[in-house]
Design a protein around this motif. Structure first.
Motif, PDB file in Angstrom:
ATOM      1  N   SER A 230     -47.598  -7.033  21.806  1.00  0.00           N
ATOM      2  CA  SER A 230     -46.308  -7.201  22.631  1.00  0.00           C
ATOM      3  C   SER A 230     -46.784  -6.679  24.111  1.00  0.00           C
ATOM      4  N   THR A 231     -46.366  -7.559  24.800  1.00  0.00           N
ATOM      5  CA  THR A 231     -46.590  -7.451  26.399  1.00  0.00           C
ATOM      6  C   THR A 231     -45.543  -6.818  27.109  1.00  0.00           C
ATOM      7  N   ALA A 232     -44.548  -6.624  26.212  1.00  0.00           N
ATOM      8  CA  ALA A 232     -43.163  -5.882  26.958  1.00  0.00           C
ATOM      9  C   ALA A 232     -43.533  -4.906  28.084  1.00  0.00           C
ATOM     10  N   ARG A 233     -44.319  -3.833  27.572  1.00  0.00           N
ATOM     11  CA  ARG A 233     -44.575  -2.951  28.732  1.00  0.00           C
ATOM     12  C   ARG A 233     -44.934  -3.326  30.118  1.00  0.00           C
ATOM     13  N   THR A 234     -46.121  -4.024  29.928  1.00  0.00           N
ATOM     14  CA  THR A 234     -46.485  -4.616  31.210  1.00  0.00           C
ATOM     15  C   THR A 234     -45.892  -5.616  31.937  1.00  0.00           C
TER      16      THR A 234
ATOM     17  N   VAL B 213     -35.674   0.257  45.247  1.00  0.00           N
ATOM     18  CA  VAL B 213     -35.860   1.113  44.090  1.00  0.00           C
ATOM     19  C   VAL B 213     -34.341   1.462  43.441  1.00  0.00           C
ATOM     20  N   GLU B 214     -33.521   1.961  44.370  1.00  0.00           N
ATOM     21  CA  GLU B 214     -32.403   2.537  44.080  1.00  0.00           C
ATOM     22  C   GLU B 214     -31.094   1.099  43.423  1.00  0.00           C
ATOM     23  N   ALA B 215     -31.473   0.222  44.068  1.00  0.00           N
ATOM     24  CA  ALA B 215     -30.658  -1.228  43.604  1.00  0.00           C
ATOM     25  C   ALA B 215     -31.135  -1.728  42.388  1.00  0.00           C
ATOM     26  N   THR B 216     -32.291  -1.073  41.873  1.00  0.00           N
ATOM     27  CA  THR B 216     -32.756  -1.992  40.711  1.00  0.00           C
ATOM     28  C   THR B 216     -32.641  -1.057  39.561  1.00  0.00           C
ATOM     29  N   SER B 217     -31.867  -1.635  38.591  1.00  0.00           N
ATOM     30  CA  SER B 217     -31.377  -0.766  37.324  1.00  0.00           C
ATOM     31  C   SER B 217     -32.404  -1.165  36.268  1.00  0.00           C
ATOM     32  N   VAL B 218     -32.282  -0.539  35.209  1.00  0.00           N
ATOM     33  CA  VAL B 218     -32.951  -0.488  34.118  1.00  0.00           C
ATOM     34  C   VAL B 218     -32.572  -1.773  33.483  1.00  0.00           C
ATOM     35  N   ALA B 219     -31.235  -1.984  33.365  1.00  0.00           N
ATOM     36  CA  ALA B 219     -30.948  -3.411  32.737  1.00  0.00           C
ATOM     37  C   ALA B 219     -31.380  -4.743  33.791  1.00  0.00           C
ATOM     38  N   ASP B 220     -31.617  -4.544  35.073  1.00  0.00           N
ATOM     39  CA  ASP B 220     -32.209  -5.685  35.774  1.00  0.00           C
ATOM     40  C   ASP B 220     -33.592  -5.793  35.327  1.00  0.00           C
ATOM     41  N   VAL B 221     -34.412  -4.646  35.248  1.00  0.00           N
ATOM     42  CA  VAL B 221     -35.854  -4.883  34.764  1.00  0.00           C
ATOM     43  C   VAL B 221     -35.762  -5.536  33.460  1.00  0.00           C
ATOM     44  N   ILE B 222     -35.253  -5.170  32.537  1.00  0.00           N
ATOM     45  CA  ILE B 222     -35.232  -5.674  31.131  1.00  0.00           C
ATOM     46  C   ILE B 222     -34.711  -7.112  31.128  1.00  0.00           C
TER      47      ILE B 222
ATOM     48  N   ALA C 292     -37.467  -8.742  28.149  1.00  0.00           N
ATOM     49  CA  ALA C 292     -37.758  -7.735  27.184  1.00  0.00           C
ATOM     50  C   ALA C 292     -36.531  -7.382  26.205  1.00  0.00           C
ATOM     51  N   PRO C 293     -36.729  -7.026  24.951  1.00  0.00           N
ATOM     52  CA  PRO C 293     -35.929  -6.588  24.089  1.00  0.00           C
ATOM     53  C   PRO C 293     -35.042  -5.286  24.592  1.00  0.00           C
ATOM     54  N   ARG C 294     -33.834  -5.041  24.444  1.00  0.00           N
ATOM     55  CA  ARG C 294     -33.089  -3.864  25.255  1.00  0.00           C
ATOM     56  C   ARG C 294     -33.565  -2.465  24.675  1.00  0.00           C
ATOM     57  N   GLY C 295     -34.044  -2.396  23.399  1.00  0.00           N
ATOM     58  CA  GLY C 295     -34.344  -1.177  23.007  1.00  0.00           C
ATOM     59  C   GLY C 295     -35.715  -0.643  23.374  1.00  0.00           C
TER      60      GLY C 295
END
Length: 194
Positions: free
Chosen positions: A5-9, A24-33, A38-41
């Motif tokens: 998996s390349t999900a981390r990279t 940074v502050e305007a970027t959520s984890v959901a945005d990154v996923i 990447a898979p949600r979990g």
């Protein structure tokens, strides 16, 4: 053999790209996923420390990539061309993103109070870049004091110009900084009249 998996990279790369455009502050984890597809979990699997770990590692990774680019440019093409190349790359990113893209490391430095590990990673990246530039200048005969001052001034000028470009929606500040930095490096190295 199954594909690793390349999900981390992918998440680290996506985080850095989003930081440079949204902050940074305007970027959520959901945005990154979402950006990384990447898979949600996967976020807590790869980053058990959650968002703070992701932000810190993405900042450190972006700093390392830029440091490698600076070192490679200095070794192969010298300070004058490297300064022009760095500015040119940022200019291209600004134009391509309608003046949204800045420096992901700069974003972490500015928005670091909520993620002190990212702010520390940004500080370490800037220090590393200064050392790389100063060493290159020293190797070319510039005094240590002048080399260190020039490195700090160059990076400060570029990072400041990026903020101005975003605010003014213009590449003019980077254009001015590029011309000035190339001239400064030429003067330091004694190549101005060559």
């Amino acid at each position: 053999m199954p594909r690793q998996s390349t999900a981390r990279t992918d998440m680290l790369r996506s985080a850095a790209l989003l930081f440079r455009e949204k902050g940074v502050e305007a970027t959520s984890v959901a945005d990154v996923i979402e950006h990384a597809h990447a898979p949600r979990g996967s976020i807590y699997h790869h980053f058990p420390g959650g968002r703070p770990q992701l932000v810190e590692e993405a900042t450190r990774g972006a700093g390392d990539v830029m440091g490698s680019m600076i070192a490679s440019g200095l070794a192969s093409r010298g300070p004058e061309h490297t300064m022009a190349s760095i500015v040119g790359s940022f200019r291209d990113q600004l134009v391509a993103t309608d003046h949204a893209a800045g420096c992901p490391v700069g974003a972490a430095a500015v928005e670091g109070p909520n993620t002190p590990g990212a702010r520390d990673a940004a500080g370490a990246a800037f220090t590393s870049w200064e050392k790389i530039i100063a060493e290159s200048l020293c190797e070319r005969g510039v005094t240590r004091d002048d080399a260190e001052r020039a490195a700090t001034l160059a990076l400060s000028a570029i990072e400041g110009a990026l903020l101005m470009c975003k605010a003014q929606r213009s590449t003019r500040p980077l254009d001015v900084v590029e011309q000035w930095l190339v001239g400064m490096m030429a003067d330091l190295l004694g190549t101005a009249s060559r």
